[in-house]
Write a protein that holds these residues in place. Structure first.
Motif, short mmCIF file in Angstrom:
data_model
loop_
_atom_site.label_atom_id
_atom_site.label_comp_id
_atom_site.label_asym_id
_atom_site.label_seq_id
_atom_site.Cartn_x
_atom_site.Cartn_y
_atom_site.Cartn_z
N ARG A 108 -16.89 0.43 12.63
CA ARG A 108 -16.28 1.75 12.37
C ARG A 108 -15.21 2.05 13.43
O ARG A 108 -14.15 2.60 13.11
CB ARG A 108 -17.36 2.82 12.38
N ALA A 109 -15.48 1.69 14.66
CA ALA A 109 -14.52 1.95 15.74
C ALA A 109 -13.24 1.11 15.52
O ALA A 109 -12.13 1.59 15.76
CB ALA A 109 -15.15 1.63 17.09
N GLY A 151 -2.40 6.03 2.89
CA GLY A 151 -1.16 5.47 3.42
C GLY A 151 -0.08 5.42 2.36
O GLY A 151 1.01 5.95 2.54
N LYS A 152 -0.40 4.83 1.22
CA LYS A 152 0.55 4.72 0.12
C LYS A 152 -0.24 4.58 -1.17
O LYS A 152 -1.14 3.76 -1.26
CB LYS A 152 1.47 3.50 0.30
N PHE A 168 -6.75 2.79 11.67
CA PHE A 168 -6.40 3.95 10.86
C PHE A 168 -5.50 4.89 11.66
O PHE A 168 -4.50 5.41 11.14
CB PHE A 168 -7.66 4.68 10.41
N ASP A 169 -5.83 5.12 12.91
CA ASP A 169 -5.06 6.06 13.74
C ASP A 169 -3.61 5.58 13.94
O ASP A 169 -2.69 6.40 14.06
CB ASP A 169 -5.73 6.24 15.10
N LYS A 170 -3.41 4.26 13.95
CA LYS A 170 -2.07 3.71 14.19
C LYS A 170 -1.23 3.64 12.92
O LYS A 170 0.00 3.51 12.99
CB LYS A 170 -2.18 2.30 14.78
N HIS A 194 -5.94 -2.17 3.27
CA HIS A 194 -5.39 -1.32 4.31
C HIS A 194 -6.43 -0.31 4.80
O HIS A 194 -7.21 0.22 3.99
CB HIS A 194 -4.16 -0.58 3.79
N PRO A 195 -6.44 -0.02 6.08
CA PRO A 195 -7.44 0.93 6.61
C PRO A 195 -7.28 2.34 6.05
O PRO A 195 -8.24 3.11 6.04
CB PRO A 195 -7.20 0.90 8.12
N THR A 196 -6.09 2.66 5.58
CA THR A 196 -5.83 4.01 5.08
C THR A 196 -6.14 4.19 3.61
O THR A 196 -6.13 5.32 3.11
CB THR A 196 -4.34 4.35 5.29
N GLY A 197 -6.41 3.08 2.88
CA GLY A 197 -6.54 3.22 1.43
C GLY A 197 -5.27 3.82 0.85
O GLY A 197 -4.15 3.49 1.27
#
Length: 555
Positions: free
Chosen positions: A10-11, A70-71, A17-19, A64-67
Motif C-alpha cells: 500500500r505504501a 489519471g486519465k 499515486f502521489d507522484k 497505472h496507480p491512479t486508475g
C-alpha cells in the motif's frame, strides 16, 4: 500475504499515486461521500500475491496507480461506410461530439486487398466499411483531421501493411513528421486463420511482413503500435471467454517470438503490442477475463520472455461491445446490452472502448444510432462515478474466483498449444493448430454448445426466446447506394489515367525484388504508395510472387 507485506505494498502504491498526474475533480459519491482512489484488505489476505495494487506487477488491478483518476479510457468509435468523403464526415461528427480517437472500418474488397473495380468486388464496395484504393483515398479520409494530433486505429490484417503505408503517406502530405504518429494497426494474421478468414498469403510471408513492420515502427515511429492482437473476432466466431483469452494471448506470445527472432529488443518492441477484446453480456465473467489477461501477460513476459520493465510487461487493450449479442428483434434492447457490456469493459480497466450501435445487427450504424452509442460511453464516464476508484471490484470473492478460474483455463490451453508444436514454442504450436484445424474445431464446438442451450431455452435472450411480445416499429437504417461503387470505380480509373505509370511499374518491381531477398519491405512499399500504386496492384504483385493461401477442406 501477511499484513506487513500488504501495508508495504500500500505504501509503494501511495508513493506512485502521489507522484502521478491526476484529473482535477472531486472524487465523491452522488451523495457527497469522499471515496479513496483504491481499496484493499486491512489485514492478512493470501490472495494479494495474485491481486496486487494498481500500477504494480502483476497488474491485475490495472497498469497505472491512479486508475481512471489519471486519465479516462479513450472513446474510440469504430466507423466507416461508403467512400472516404462520407466516412470523413462521420469522423468529424464523432470527434465533434466528444470522441477521443478514430477507428477505421474498411469494406470487404479493401479487407481482402482488392481494388473497387476488381470483378470480385462487385456489390461490396462501401457496404461494410469504407473503400480505400490508394493514398488519395486516405488523404480524403482524414481531410481536415490532423494526424499528428489524432490517434487512429485501423482494423485490418491481410493487407494491413500497404494500408499502413497509405496512412503514413497521408500524414506526410499533411506535413506531419512521421515520428509523431500515434495509433494502432491490427495486423494480426493469426486470428484470421483461426476465426475471421481474411488472409492473402500463407502464414510465412504474412509473418515476414509483420516482422518488417515491427522493425520499421520500432526505429521510425516509436509511439505507434504496429500490432493489435485481436480476440474480438475469435469471440464473435463463438468461442468461450477462456478460449478468447487464451487464443489471443497465445497469438501475442507468437508475435513476441517473432520480434525476438528478428533480434529486436523486447523492452523496445513489446510496448508496441496492444490487444483487442470483446466485451460480452456475462458481466462478471468479462471483468474477470480482462483482469486475468493483464496478469497472465505480465507473468509470461517477465518469466518466459525476459521482459524487465513495466512497460514491456503491460497488456494494453481496446474493447468493443459484443456484436453477436445484438438482436434484430426488439433492437432498442441493444442499447441496454451495449451499456452493460461497456460498463464491464470499464470495470475491467480497458484503455479504449467502442460501443456498438443499436441498429448494427441490421446495417451500418445510422448517424442517430452512432450518437446514442457514443453517448452511452459518456454517460458511464461522466455520470456513474465509476472512474473514481481503481479496480472497484478487486477483492470481491466472486470476481477474484472467476479471475483465477479463467486464468487456470487459459494456462491449460497454452499447454495444449505448445504441445502441438515441434519445438515447444508458441509459434510452432499455433501454426500446427491452424494447419490441423484445431482452433476452428474448438470454436465450433463452443458455438454449437451455446446454440443448443439457446434452442433448449437454457440460455435466454429477451425478444428472441423469451418476452417476445413487442410494440416495435421498423427501424430506419443506413443504406449505402450502389452509386458509391460506380463513383469509386470512375475515380480510380481517372487516377490510373493521370498518374506516372512508368513510376508505378518501377516501384512495384522494386518492391517485388525486395520481397525476394531479406531486406525490410516497408520503404519500397511506401515508394509504391507515393506514386499512387493501388492496394490491389500492391497485393496482386505479392500474390504473384508468394502465391495465395487456400484453407484445406475439413469435416
Amino acid at each position: 500475504m501477511d499484513a506487513e507485506k500488504i501495508e508495504a505494498g500500500r505504501a509503494r502504491w501511495q508513493a506512485r499515486f502521489d507522484k502521478a498526474n491526476k484529473r482535477d475533480s472531486e472524487f465523491r459519491t452522488l451523495s457527497g461521500l469522499d471515496v479513496e482512489p483504491v481499496y484493499g484488505p486491512e489485514g492478512d489476505d493470501p490472495r494479494m500475491e495474485r491481486i496486487g495494487w494498481p500500477g504494480e506487477y502483476p497488474f491485475t488491478r490495472g497498469l497505472h496507480p491512479t486508475g481512471y483518476r489519471g486519465k479516462a479510457w479513450t472513446i474510440r468509435q469504430f466507423a466507416g461506410f461508403g467512400n472516404a468523403r462520407q466516412t470523413n464526415e462521420r469522423y468529424k461528427m464523432i470527434l465533434g461530439a466528444g470522441g477521443g480517437g478514430l477507428s477505421v472500418a474498411f469494406d470487404m474488397p479493401t479487407l481482402m486487398g482488392r481494388d473497387s473495380d476488381d470483378p470480385r468486388s462487385l456489390g461490396e464496395v462501401g457496404h461494410c466499411g469504407v473503400a480505400i484504393d490508394s493514398a488519395l483515398d486516405m488523404d480524403l479520409l482524414f481531410d481536415g483531421i490532423p494526424l499528428g494530433d489524432t490517434t487512429t486505429s485501423m482494423t485490418i490484417s491481410g493487407p494491413a501493411v500497404p494500408i499502413f503505408c497509405m496512412y503514413v503517406v497521408a500524414a506526410e502530405r499533411q506535413g506531419v513528421p512521421v515520428g509523431k504518429l500515434n495509433g494502432t494497426l491490427q495486423t494480426d494474421i493469426f486470428k484470421e486463420y483461426i476465426a475471421q478468414k481474411e488472409w492473402l498469403f500463407t502464414p510465412e510471408p504474412h509473418l515476414r511482413l509483420i516482422g518488417d513492420l515491427m522493425e520499421f515502427c520500432a526505429a521510425e515511429i516509436p509511439s505507434y503500435k504496429p500490432l493489435s492482437v485481436s480476440g474480438y473476432h475469435i469471440r464473435e466466431a463463438g468461442s468461450t471467454a477462456a478460449q478468447e483469452l487464451a487464443f489471443t494471448l497465445a497469438d501475442g506470445f507468437g508475435y513476441v517470438e517473432l520480434g525476438l527472432s528478428r533480434g529486436l529488443d523486447i523492452e523496445v518492441f513489446a510496448p508496441g503490442l496492444s490487444f483487442f477484446f470483446d466485451a460480452h453480456i456475462d458481466f462478471f465473467e468479462e471483468i474477470a477475463k480482462f483482469r486475468a489477461a493483464r496478469r497472465i501477460w505480465a507473468r509470461w513476459m517477465r518469466d518466459v520472455y525476459g521482459a524487465k520493465t513495466d512497460k514491456a510487461q503491460w497488456l494494453r487493450f481496446h474493447t468493443q461491445t459484443a456484436g453477436v449479442s445484438l438482436t434484430g428483434q426488439q433492437p432498442y434492447n441493444n442499447v441496454v446490452r451495449t451499456a452493460v457490456e461497456a460498463l464491464a469493459a470499464v470495470l475491467g480497466g480497458t484503455n479504449s472502448l467502442h460501443t456498438n450501435a443499436l441498429d448494427e445487427v441490421l446495417a451500418l450504424p445510422s448517424e442517430k444510432a452512432a450518437e446514442i452509442a457514443l453517448r452511452t460511453q459518456q454517460v458511464i464516464m461522466e455520470e456513474t462515478e465509476v472512474v473514481n476508484v481503481a479496480d472497484p471490484l478487486g477483492g470481491s470473492w466472486y470476481v477474484e474466483a472467476l479471475t483465477d478460474r479463467i486464468e487456470a483455463e487459459a494456462e491449460a490451453i497454452f499447454e495444449r498449444i505448445r504441445d502441438m508444436g515441434s519445438d515447444g514454442s508458441m509459434t510452432s504450436g499455433i501454426l500446427r493448430g491452424i494447419e490441423d484445424g484445431w482452433f476452428m474445431s474448438e470454436i465450433a464446438e463452443a458455438a454449437f454448445d451455446y446454440q443448443r442451450k439457446l434452442e433448449k431455452g437454457e440460455k435466454r435472450i429477451v425478444g428472441v426466446n423469451c418476452h417476445t411480445a413487442s410494440i416495435d416499429e421498423p427501424l430506419e437504417i443506413l443504406r449505402v447506394s450502389h452509386e458509391v461503387e460506380r463513383e469509386q470505380n470512375r475515380v480510380i480509373a481517372e487516377r490510373r489515367a493521370g498518374r506516372d505509370q512508368a513510376a508505378v511499374d518501377a516501384a512495384l518491381a522494386t518492391m517485388v525484388q525486395v520481397a525476394r531477398g531479406e531486406g525490410n519491405m516497408i520503404p519500397s512499399m511506401l515508394d509504391a504508395v507515393r506514386v499512387e500504386a493501388t492496394l490491389g496492384e500492391i497485393c496482386d504483385a505479392l500474390r504473384d510472387e508468394w502465391g495465395v493461401y487456400t484453407e484445406p477442406a475439413r469435416f
